[in-house]
Scaffold this active site. Sequence first.
Site, PDB file in Angstrom:
ATOM      1  N   ASP A   1      -9.225  31.808  86.598  1.00  0.00           N
ATOM      2  CA  ASP A   1      -9.431  30.059  87.085  1.00  0.00           C
ATOM      3  C   ASP A   1      -7.744  29.872  87.084  1.00  0.00           C
ATOM      4  OD1 ASP A   1     -10.719  27.542  87.361  1.00  0.00           O
ATOM      5  OD2 ASP A   1      -9.332  27.144  85.629  1.00  0.00           O
TER       6      ASP A   1
ATOM      7  N   GLU B   1      -7.949  32.364  91.546  1.00  0.00           N
ATOM      8  CA  GLU B   1      -7.815  31.240  92.441  1.00  0.00           C
ATOM      9  C   GLU B   1      -5.922  31.434  92.421  1.00  0.00           C
ATOM     10  OE1 GLU B   1     -10.281  27.344  91.965  1.00  0.00           O
ATOM     11  OE2 GLU B   1      -9.378  28.178  90.109  1.00  0.00           O
TER      12      GLU B   1
END
Length: 623
Positions: free
Chosen positions: A309, A338
């Site tokens: 993340d 990400e």
Amino acid sequence: MTTAMIACDPPKDAPYWFDEMTYSPSETVFKVFAPDNAKCFVVIDNDSVEMTCKPVADDSLMTEGYVYKAVVKGDLKGKTYELVVNGQSSPGVFAKAVTVNGQKGVVVDLRDSDPEGWATDKGPHPATYGEWMVYELHHRDFSINRPDAQHKGKFLALSEPWAIEHLQQLGINAVHILPSYDFGSVDETRLDEPQYNWGYDPVNYNVPDGSYSTDPADPLCRIREFKQMVQALHQAGINVVLDVVYNHTYDIDHSNFQRTYPDYYYRVGSNGSGCGNETASEKLMMRRFMIASVRHWISEYHIDGFRFDLMGVHDIETMNQIRQAVDEIDPTIFIYGEGWSAGQCALPLEQQGVKANIARMPRIAAFSDEIRDALRGPFNDDKKGAFLAGKPGEEMSLMAGIAGMINHPQIDYAKVNYSDEAWAQEPTQMMSYVSCHDDMCLVDRLRASIPGITDEELIRLDLLAQTAVFTSQGVPFMLSGEELLRTKQGVHNSFESPDAVNQLDWTARSRYPQVMDYYQKLTALRQQHPAFRMGKAELVNKHLTFLPSQPCMVAFRIAAAPNDEWQDIVVVLNANKRAVKVETGEGNYTIVAANGSIDLQGMGTVSGPVVTVAPQSALIIHK
């Protein structure tokens, strides 16, 4: 009264030190990293044992802090403990078992949590990263509304026959489970009341969350049931990817990091996570914590891949060291994240694990918002459409995504959204997707960006979008329920919306059978034909060429791809509301996809040099 041997070990006693509680029947060892001259205790069932540490020369760490240690004799299995540093108590940063809501650690023998046959369990890792097909799901979304689920909203739901059968029929080979560690936003003592959260609010990073277990009060239950879930998926030929959120904690003041060593683990005052705090991966012990945590999930829970993340909050060196540490265990384990942060990050841009720096992180992949937004429109404007909405101008961005965001001779990056140059060294460094948990799901986005869209048109565009994703040279990724025409009632950020918004509607499978059928055949197409997953930039540049594009139409040819029986493949993606003609060259072709249908055995033939492609659909033909 327990007795303890007091000692101090330098953190170099292991390359990736972090084992705050190590159990054996004869003694349990407790450790904690804390500031110099800290007053440290371990409280075992309310019995306090001092932990002390004398200075030890260690050039890599001793200027930053010390490791305090206590060896407590006797069999402590089942007892609770807290690590107390300068009056602040917590389970420590690396608890392996906890009480309800993660308030205290528990001394356990993790072998007591192993299902039968666990010692020989192993994920069916694909030979190459290009073969991965990832299905992102939330435990509660997936099963809470399933009539025949025996363990609704629990880890065990994914081990049930209906779940395994659906995933196998869909054809994906990996499930990406949203955060499954112990998180803070769901009260495990009130599970009979409506509560919902995605779980991006970490408390104890190395323990499964109790809300997804059948008995949060039993410290071993959540661990055993998580393993049972993994084992069932592995036996079905499905890998498990864990969503890890090391970039921030639930908060700072109450975090285990802050209670053991105030301000050490954070970039104080920075909020690159957008969640009120930001961890400091470049700090030696935060880096070691992340590496040790990933290794723990692999060795103890047999996790096959990791999704980071907000990977852009982490530094490049840490991500590369994680990749190296994982490779020492199994280089086929997949890592992606990400490639951005959620706010201004205190770490200098040249050190951040963002998309632009992916070339400096070999064998780590990042999500491509280029192909995502080229297809459906920008993240920050739900009502603005793009390629799927018949808006011209995104053709080059879509082409870049098809090629895997590599340096392809036909891609003009001056015309690509968000990136003015190629960022992937290899196509498998790009995650290809059109929707995920974060943002509107595909159906809702199509409805928001195309006013008055009919159900027929919506289905055609849905199938077209996923055709682009699964024929891309990147790694395909899809949100659970897209195969059921999932809707979240237009909610953009459903992280704490109720079940009524987030749950899958399983009745849609019988209402829209053509959607599931098409998705099944897309995964089969990719699995059976290496042309769509060549894996190397050199091969993509050699074998994949783009045909002249038109507004809202992109077409490409894959010729003589290695190990593929189809020697000349043409794919046309037509988002126009009218049919288009495309020059393919002379020859006779077998049609395998046309007008919203797929049949890999063939649906007839067509002859060049010009073919006609139906409105809002993909055409796939081959020689």
